[in-house]
Motif scaffolding. Structure first.
Motif, PDB file in Angstrom:
ATOM      1  N   VAL A   1      38.864 -22.499   8.329  1.00 25.37           N
ATOM      2  CA  VAL A   1      38.164 -21.807   7.234  1.00 25.37           C
ATOM      3  C   VAL A   1      39.233 -21.173   6.350  1.00 25.37           C
ATOM      4  O   VAL A   1      40.344 -20.913   6.809  1.00 25.37           O
ATOM      5  N   PRO A   2      38.924 -20.958   5.066  1.00 26.14           N
ATOM      6  CA  PRO A   2      39.941 -20.353   4.199  1.00 26.14           C
ATOM      7  C   PRO A   2      40.215 -18.898   4.550  1.00 26.14           C
ATOM      8  O   PRO A   2      39.298 -18.158   4.898  1.00 26.14           O
ATOM      9  N   LEU A   3      41.491 -18.513   4.476  1.00 23.21           N
ATOM     10  CA  LEU A   3      41.856 -17.098   4.568  1.00 23.21           C
ATOM     11  C   LEU A   3      41.794 -16.549   3.154  1.00 23.21           C
ATOM     12  O   LEU A   3      42.372 -17.147   2.244  1.00 23.21           O
ATOM     13  N   LEU A   4      41.119 -15.441   2.961  1.00 27.39           N
ATOM     14  CA  LEU A   4      41.014 -14.860   1.627  1.00 27.39           C
ATOM     15  C   LEU A   4      41.648 -13.480   1.600  1.00 27.39           C
ATOM     16  O   LEU A   4      41.455 -12.682   2.509  1.00 27.39           O
ATOM     17  N   ALA A   5      42.422 -13.218   0.545  1.00 23.39           N
ATOM     18  CA  ALA A   5      43.014 -11.890   0.341  1.00 23.39           C
ATOM     19  C   ALA A   5      42.793 -11.492  -1.111  1.00 23.39           C
ATOM     20  O   ALA A   5      42.813 -12.342  -2.003  1.00 23.39           O
ATOM     21  N   GLU A   6      42.560 -10.210  -1.323  1.00 24.04           N
ATOM     22  CA  GLU A   6      42.365  -9.708  -2.683  1.00 24.04           C
ATOM     23  C   GLU A   6      43.382  -8.613  -2.954  1.00 24.04           C
ATOM     24  O   GLU A   6      43.571  -7.722  -2.132  1.00 24.04           O
ATOM     25  N   ALA A   7      44.060  -8.701  -4.098  1.00 23.01           N
ATOM     26  CA  ALA A   7      45.079  -7.711  -4.449  1.00 23.01           C
ATOM     27  C   ALA A   7      44.673  -6.933  -5.693  1.00 23.01           C
ATOM     28  O   ALA A   7      44.185  -7.503  -6.673  1.00 23.01           O
ATOM     29  N   LYS A   8      44.869  -5.619  -5.638  1.00 25.82           N
ATOM     30  CA  LYS A   8      44.609  -4.749  -6.789  1.00 25.82           C
ATOM     31  C   LYS A   8      45.810  -3.826  -6.963  1.00 25.82           C
ATOM     32  O   LYS A   8      46.566  -3.595  -6.014  1.00 25.82           O
ATOM     33  N   SER A   9      45.965  -3.283  -8.174  1.00 20.34           N
ATOM     34  CA  SER A   9      47.074  -2.360  -8.404  1.00 20.34           C
ATOM     35  C   SER A   9      46.528  -1.065  -8.995  1.00 20.34           C
ATOM     36  O   SER A   9      45.436  -1.026  -9.561  1.00 20.34           O
ATOM     37  N   GLY A  10      47.319   0.013  -8.833  1.00 17.84           N
ATOM     38  CA  GLY A  10      46.865   1.299  -9.374  1.00 17.84           C
ATOM     39  C   GLY A  10      47.962   2.347  -9.283  1.00 17.84           C
ATOM     40  O   GLY A  10      49.024   2.124  -8.693  1.00 17.84           O
ATOM     41  N   ALA A  11      47.659   3.516  -9.867  1.00 18.31           N
ATOM     42  CA  ALA A  11      48.630   4.619  -9.913  1.00 18.31           C
ATOM     43  C   ALA A  11      48.601   5.459  -8.631  1.00 18.31           C
ATOM     44  O   ALA A  11      49.258   6.488  -8.555  1.00 18.31           O
TER      45      ALA A  11
END
Length: 488
Positions: free
Chosen positions: A472-482
């Motif tokens: 199955v696919p491995l999923l990762a989500e990246a976000k950026s912030g202060a």
């Protein structure tokens, strides 16, 4: 790792590591707890510990060198025999310099905001105390279980839920059951939550901020039985996320001026690993289609169409999904989600009827563990299970739960470690200033200049998703912030 940190502190770029006796011994016996050189030499080489205090420095060094030499050969041989040499050479050893660099760099904390947060907590703690004491008609020690019990069950006349040898129980479970009986109970629960936040985080973190404004945790890589990293002095993996106020602590972790934090998180990694290891076609299909696994499970468990799944049904299904991985009992599930044991049993039965591959896996892995005496992860990490031979039912049941969970949780731990190595290497290869600063369970946090943020998000996501090929696919989500809060 401490040696690598010492070199970094001197401004020396460490060369490659060829062996580590503590890490090797940890792989061979993850529940041992201590991996000091003299003890390992005694246990594996039958060399009695020397009285180093009475010996000249040259002799001490000669003895240690001989111990390391002998242990490298003996532990290396055992790792090969148990099929763990690739795990040692490809994951555990390369991870040491990555962790050393993270510990050396630390993460910046907004000390002014942290202090203000502590002051705000103090005011709210005072307000809780005033309210409780008003109901009590006087003051008492809120941290005394005995005095609190007298207040709740004698002064207020609430029904005692549980008694211990020393008197009334006032633990979280008891307070939860009494929450709606009197406003003072909620005030006591709030008081406990607020004082914990203040002492552990608002005050505790202020004490460990370095002269450069950064906090340096220690990533323990020879502690957990599953292979997961843990964080100590201070523990940054335990920062609360379930309460709004607890989550505010993450606002205090910030990048240096002109930089941002990038936070990348795996999506349901343990369930994806379960779908792969159990080879459950139904679960695999749900992940491949991109359909929400908890909604899919709820639809089956409750016998409704996916669009009819309510938020409550989804929450219950989520508890079943994650509980199954830990061998949850109907009693524990009923307590967790507030249903009868009969309903909880029905949920579990419906789940296992739908995910037949998981049901087969759960049976077969326990039988295999009883036969072999151990279980392994996809990467060969081994967990010995002497508990399965115990005559004590509770100990044996614990062993069965560990047999179920270790291949799942341990494989997830191996994957996140491998991802850290790949992310670190990719950032260096691209000659970026970005560096890993934190690892918390299934998320990685990188500090980088603002101009690198988009590139870093792509790199981290790609490395995390492609670190291993599962069914199955491995999923990762990246976000950026202060801040860590904003990036999360």
């Amino acid at each position: 790792k401490p040696l690598l940190r010492a070199l970094l502190a001197l401004g020396v770029e460490p060369a490659g590591i060829v062996f580590d006796t503590a890490v090797a011994a940890y792989l061979l016996d993850a529940t041992r707890g201590a991996y000091a050189l003299p003890q390992l030499a005694q246990d594996y080489l039958h060399i009695p510990p020397a009285d180093e205090a009475s010996l000249p420095q040259e002799s001490v060094l000669a003895i240690r060198t001989a111990c390391i030499d002998g242990l490298t050969e003996e532990l290396g041989k055992r790792l090969r025999e148990q099929g763990m040499q690739p795990l040692f050479e490809n994951i555990e050893l390369p991870l040491c310099p990555v962790l050393a660099q993270m510990e050396h760099d630390g993460i910046l904390v907004d000390a002014v905001a942290l202090h203000a947060f502590g002051e705000m907590l103090s005011e709210r703690i005072d307000a809780c105390e005033s309210l409780i004491f008003a109901y009590a008609g006087g003051t008492f020690n809120l941290n005394s279980t005995r005095q609190l019990g007298v207040f709740l069950f004698e002064t207020l006349g609430l029904p005692p839920v549980k008694k211990t040898k020393s008197g009334y129980s006032t633990n979280a479970e008891v307070l939860e059951k009494l929450r709606d009986r009197h406003p003072a109970v909620q005030a006591i629960m709030d008081y406990r939550m607020l004082t914990k936040l203040k002492s552990t985080y608002a005050d505790g973190l202020q004490k460990v901020i370095g002269p450069d404004g950064r906090i340096r945790t220690t990533f323990q890589n020879t502690v957990t039985a599953t292979g997961r990293l843990s964080s100590t002095d201070p523990n940054l993996q335990n920062i609360p996320v379930r309460t709004e106020l607890g989550s505010e602590i993450r606002r205090m972790f910030v990048p240096r001026p002109g930089w941002v934090l990038v936070d990348a998180d795996y999506s349901q990694i343990e369930l994806r690993v379960l779908a792969h290891i159990a080879d459950d076609k139904t679960m695999q299909e749900a992940f491949r289609s991109g359909f929400d696994i908890h909604t899919a499970t709820a639809a089956q468990v409750f016998g409704v169409e996916p669009e009819q799944v309510t938020p409550l049904m989804r929450r219950h299904a989520k508890a079943v999904n994650f509980g199954i991985v830990y061998g949850i009992s109907e009693f524990s599930l009923s307590e967790d989600i507030g249903v009868t044991r009969k309903e909880a049993r029905q949920y579990i039965d419906n789940y296992l009827a739908h995910y037949a591959g998981v049901r087969t896996y759960m049976h077969e892995i326990v039988e295999q563990a009883k036969r072999d005496g151990y279980v392994t992860t996809l990467f060969g990490r081994r967990r010995e299970l002497p508990e399965l031979k115990s005559s004590n039912f509770n100990i044996r049941s614990f062993g069965e739960r560990v047999a179920l969970n270790t291949p799942i949780q341990g494989t997830a731990a191996d994957i996140i470690k491998l991802a850290m190595i790949r992310v670190d290497a990719a950032l260096r290869k691209q000659k970026l200033k970005a560096r890993l600063v934190l690892q918390v369970h299934d998320e990685l946090i990188v500090e980088c200049p603002v101009k690198e943020a988009e590139q870093v998000k792509k790199i981290v996501t790609a490395e995390m998703e492609n670190v291993v090929q599962l069914k199955v696919p491995l999923l990762a989500e990246a976000k950026s912030g202060a801040s860590w809060y904003e990036a999360k």
